[in-house]
Enzyme design. Structure first.
Site, PDB file in Angstrom:
ATOM      1  N   LYS A  11      -3.221   4.962  -3.464  1.00  0.00           N
ATOM      2  CA  LYS A  11      -4.326   4.104  -3.917  1.00  0.00           C
ATOM      3  C   LYS A  11      -5.202   3.674  -2.748  1.00  0.00           C
ATOM      4  O   LYS A  11      -6.416   3.502  -2.907  1.00  0.00           O
ATOM      5  CB  LYS A  11      -3.776   2.904  -4.684  1.00  0.00           C
ATOM      6  CG  LYS A  11      -3.141   3.267  -6.031  1.00  0.00           C
ATOM      7  CD  LYS A  11      -2.762   2.016  -6.812  1.00  0.00           C
ATOM      8  CE  LYS A  11      -2.148   2.370  -8.173  1.00  0.00           C
ATOM      9  NZ  LYS A  11      -0.833   3.006  -8.046  1.00  0.00           N
TER      10      LYS A  11
ATOM     11  N   GLU B 119       2.076  -3.018   4.157  1.00  0.00           N
ATOM     12  CA  GLU B 119       3.353  -2.638   3.536  1.00  0.00           C
ATOM     13  C   GLU B 119       4.467  -3.415   4.237  1.00  0.00           C
ATOM     14  O   GLU B 119       4.531  -3.450   5.466  1.00  0.00           O
ATOM     15  CB  GLU B 119       3.580  -1.132   3.667  1.00  0.00           C
ATOM     16  CG  GLU B 119       4.934  -0.654   3.230  1.00  0.00           C
ATOM     17  CD  GLU B 119       5.286  -1.047   1.815  1.00  0.00           C
ATOM     18  OE1 GLU B 119       6.428  -1.525   1.607  1.00  0.00           O
ATOM     19  OE2 GLU B 119       4.426  -0.903   0.910  1.00  0.00           O
TER      20      GLU B 119
ATOM     21  N   ASP C 247      -0.823  -3.577  -5.985  1.00  0.00           N
ATOM     22  CA  ASP C 247       0.009  -2.647  -6.747  1.00  0.00           C
ATOM     23  C   ASP C 247       1.449  -3.075  -6.472  1.00  0.00           C
ATOM     24  O   ASP C 247       2.078  -2.623  -5.517  1.00  0.00           O
ATOM     25  CB  ASP C 247      -0.255  -1.212  -6.292  1.00  0.00           C
ATOM     26  CG  ASP C 247       0.471  -0.190  -7.142  1.00  0.00           C
ATOM     27  OD1 ASP C 247       0.751  -0.484  -8.308  1.00  0.00           O
ATOM     28  OD2 ASP C 247       0.779   0.896  -6.626  1.00  0.00           O
TER      29      ASP C 247
ATOM     30  N   ASP D 224       5.080  -9.271   4.929  1.00  0.00           N
ATOM     31  CA  ASP D 224       5.237  -9.747   3.555  1.00  0.00           C
ATOM     32  C   ASP D 224       3.950 -10.471   3.163  1.00  0.00           C
ATOM     33  O   ASP D 224       3.708 -11.605   3.576  1.00  0.00           O
ATOM     34  CB  ASP D 224       6.435 -10.686   3.454  1.00  0.00           C
ATOM     35  CG  ASP D 224       6.657 -11.199   2.035  1.00  0.00           C
ATOM     36  OD1 ASP D 224       5.910 -10.781   1.127  1.00  0.00           O
ATOM     37  OD2 ASP D 224       7.572 -12.015   1.837  1.00  0.00           O
TER      38      ASP D 224
ATOM     39  N   CYS E  36       3.713  -0.090 -12.329  1.00  0.00           N
ATOM     40  CA  CYS E  36       4.097   1.053 -13.162  1.00  0.00           C
ATOM     41  C   CYS E  36       5.246   0.627 -14.081  1.00  0.00           C
ATOM     42  O   CYS E  36       6.043   1.453 -14.520  1.00  0.00           O
ATOM     43  CB  CYS E  36       4.478   2.257 -12.307  1.00  0.00           C
ATOM     44  SG  CYS E  36       5.844   1.982 -11.169  1.00  0.00           S
TER      45      CYS E  36
ATOM     46  N   ALA F 141       0.771  -1.241   0.000  1.00  0.00           N
ATOM     47  CA  ALA F 141       0.000   0.000   0.000  1.00  0.00           C
ATOM     48  C   ALA F 141       0.805   1.296   0.000  1.00  0.00           C
ATOM     49  O   ALA F 141       0.305   2.338  -0.415  1.00  0.00           O
ATOM     50  CB  ALA F 141      -0.959   0.012   1.183  1.00  0.00           C
ATOM     51  N   ALA F 142       2.035   1.280   0.531  1.00  0.00           N
ATOM     52  CA  ALA F 142       2.795   2.536   0.646  1.00  0.00           C
ATOM     53  C   ALA F 142       3.140   3.093  -0.727  1.00  0.00           C
ATOM     54  O   ALA F 142       3.337   2.329  -1.678  1.00  0.00           O
ATOM     55  CB  ALA F 142       4.061   2.296   1.458  1.00  0.00           C
ATOM     56  N   PRO F 143       3.182   4.415  -0.860  1.00  0.00           N
ATOM     57  CA  PRO F 143       3.034   5.422   0.198  1.00  0.00           C
ATOM     58  C   PRO F 143       1.595   5.755   0.591  1.00  0.00           C
ATOM     59  O   PRO F 143       1.377   6.560   1.479  1.00  0.00           O
ATOM     60  CB  PRO F 143       3.735   6.639  -0.396  1.00  0.00           C
ATOM     61  CG  PRO F 143       3.563   6.479  -1.867  1.00  0.00           C
ATOM     62  CD  PRO F 143       3.639   5.000  -2.134  1.00  0.00           C
ATOM     63  N   GLY F 144       0.609   5.162  -0.114  1.00  0.00           N
ATOM     64  CA  GLY F 144      -0.759   5.289   0.372  1.00  0.00           C
ATOM     65  C   GLY F 144      -1.775   5.894  -0.569  1.00  0.00           C
ATOM     66  O   GLY F 144      -2.966   5.929  -0.240  1.00  0.00           O
TER      67      GLY F 144
END
Length: 283
Positions: free
Chosen positions: A82, A100, A149, A131, A202, A77-80
């Site tokens: 989404k 995270e 992600d 993890d 990405c 999730a980081a940095p947050g």
């Protein structure tokens, strides 16, 4: 011209590798790398701060259907950004688990959740540091919706960093694809029947995008009905109070969709694939 047996390394190897993937389009993509990636302001209610993120990232997060979902997971999730988009859209009785694995990045995630979401939403978001690739060993079929992600090559950032670019080789892609597969296979096992899984990166390397999804197909699509790929459908009306996002040009791939910066005013790159899990028989 490199000898075909010479390993691809550094800037020259990087450009040759992606030139082979994108042909004449690669030069246009390279020109967009130094540009701003079209960030938009995302402001949720009376939160302390706005969150600024790539317009393509907002689009990808919107692709995860949340109707009737009560138990939602953001695996990496980081940095947050989404997580904030998802939390702002989830139903009033729903809960979001934002995980995270990096303790440093988890602190950034906590700050984003606390500062960029109103209390009535942030109190229904639980963060963790673990993890997520190992979660499926302890539980299965528990989440209605999952966003993965995944950590990826992030070529746009690598190309602009002289140190990382000089160290680049195709082995980086292979290693990350293995890591992405571990996360994706865990996510699929954690997803409840009828639930939705959104995989995104990405990355520009197809091995980290359709290549990872193809492995999921070979592993789990045995009877032809265990999961179905879905076309994302959402309304920009549902986020009009949070941000102003423009229409983007979305390109279809074999198993998903891609938003590339050369035709989207610098937004992206983002790849995403939306999967709905049907009858679940996991061996």
């Amino acid at each position: 011209m490199k000898n075909k047996n010479t390993p691809l390394r550094g800037k020259e190897g990087f450009e040759e590798y992606y030139k082979n993937l994108y042909s004449d389009r690669w030069n246009n993509l390279l020109e967009t790398f130094p540009l701003k990636n079209n960030p938009v302001e995302y402001k949720v209610g009376d939160s302390q701060k706005s969150y600024f993120l790539d317009m393509a990232s907002v689009y990808a997060a919107l692709a995860l259907p949340l109707d009737h979902a009560q138990n939602i997971l953001d695996m990496c999730a980081a940095p947050g950004g989404k997580s904030i988009v998802i939390a702002s859209r989830m139903e009033k009785e729903a809960f979001l688990s934002s995980n995270e694995r990096s303790s440093d990045r988890k602190r950034r995630l906590d700050a984003s959740i606390n500062e960029c979401l109103p209390l009535e939403i942030s109190q229904r978001v639980k963060t963790s540091c673990s993890d997520a690739a190992t979660w499926c060993k302890r539980q299965s079929e528990v989440f209605d919706c999952i966003l993965l992600d995944a950590p990826c090559s992030s070529e746009r950032h690598v190309y602009l960093d002289e140190k990382y670019l000089s160290q680049w080789s195709p082995s980086r892609i292979k290693s990350l694809a293995m890591e992405e597969w571990a996360l994706l296979s865990s996510a699929y096992r954690l997803l409840a029947p009828g639930g939705y899984l959104l995989y995104s990166t990405c990355a520009l390397a197809s091995a980290e995008n359709d290549g990872v999804i193809e492995r999921l197909v070979k592993k789990f699509l045995k009877n032809g009905n265990e999961f179905l790929f879905k076309e994302p459908k959402f309304s920009f009306e549902e986020i009009k109070d949070f941000t102003k996002i423009e229409e983007l040009k979305i390109e279809k791939t074999q198993f998903g969709y891609q938003i590339l910066p050369d035709i989207n005013n610098g937004a992206g790159p983002i790849y995403f694939s939306l999967i709905r899990k049907e009858l679940s028989i996991i061996s």
